[in-house]
Design an enzyme around this catalytic site. Structure first.
Site, PDB file in Angstrom:
ATOM      1  N   TYR A  20      14.057  -2.254  18.830  1.00 62.13           N
ATOM      2  CA  TYR A  20      14.728  -1.836  17.249  1.00 62.13           C
ATOM      3  C   TYR A  20      13.786  -0.613  16.809  1.00 62.13           C
ATOM      4  CZ  TYR A  20      14.646  -3.581  12.534  1.00 62.13           C
ATOM      5  OH  TYR A  20      14.522  -4.036  11.218  1.00 62.13           O
ATOM      6  N   HIS A  24      15.412   2.438  14.509  1.00 59.32           N
ATOM      7  CA  HIS A  24      15.262   2.530  13.052  1.00 59.32           C
ATOM      8  C   HIS A  24      14.279   4.064  13.135  1.00 59.32           C
ATOM      9  CE1 HIS A  24      16.409  -1.187  12.503  1.00 59.32           C
ATOM     10  NE2 HIS A  24      16.362  -0.850  11.082  1.00 59.32           N
ATOM     11  N   TRP A  78      26.697   0.196  12.013  1.00 64.76           N
ATOM     12  CA  TRP A  78      25.111   0.284  11.687  1.00 64.76           C
ATOM     13  C   TRP A  78      24.572  -1.318  11.830  1.00 64.76           C
ATOM     14  CZ3 TRP A  78      21.232   2.491  12.679  1.00 64.76           C
ATOM     15  CH2 TRP A  78      19.699   2.124  12.517  1.00 64.76           C
ATOM     16  N   TRP A  79      25.486  -2.036  11.696  1.00 65.69           N
ATOM     17  CA  TRP A  79      25.209  -3.509  11.570  1.00 65.69           C
ATOM     18  C   TRP A  79      25.707  -4.246  13.249  1.00 65.69           C
ATOM     19  CZ3 TRP A  79      27.912  -6.548   7.280  1.00 65.69           C
ATOM     20  CH2 TRP A  79      26.957  -6.247   6.751  1.00 65.69           C
TER      21      TRP A  79
END
Length: 107
Positions: A20, A24, A78-79
């Site tokens: 994660y 990012h 992105w989702w």
């Protein structure tokens, strides 16, 4: 119209914290541009390591269009990219729980 602050909570799945963070850290330039274009000028995500709860804070410019972000193809991509890592809705939008403000200090 004045600036607006929104806060919400999301939930990570176990075992994905490093991935994660990595995703990012490598935020797509076209997604960053879409966020800026929607009027987001400050966006932070914090994590409670004991629960894997994410706490996000968005600072929005007056006249923002952040509610239009879900219609953008880059946001949908992105989702889809992030869906394996977190709790999501059927359309892969991250599940989020809005958090009301209960205190603010502006020194």
């Amino acid at each position: 119209m004045s600036e607006e602050i929104r806060a919400f909570k999301m939930q990570l799945k176990p075992g994905v914290v490093a991935e994660y963070k990595k995703r990012h850290d490598e935020l797509w330039p076209d997604l960053a541009e879409a966020l800026r274009g929607a009027g987001i000028f400050d966006y932070s995500i914090f994590m409670d390591e004991s629960t894997l709860s994410l706490f996000a804070v968005l600072k929005l410019k007056a006249g923002h269009s952040v509610d239009q972000l879900p219609s953008l193809p880059v946001m949908r991509r992105w989702w889809d990219y992030m869906a394996p890592l977190m709790e999501v809705e059927p359309d892969n939008k991250p599940r989020q729980w809005d958090l009301p403000s209960v205190f603010h200090f502006a020194g």
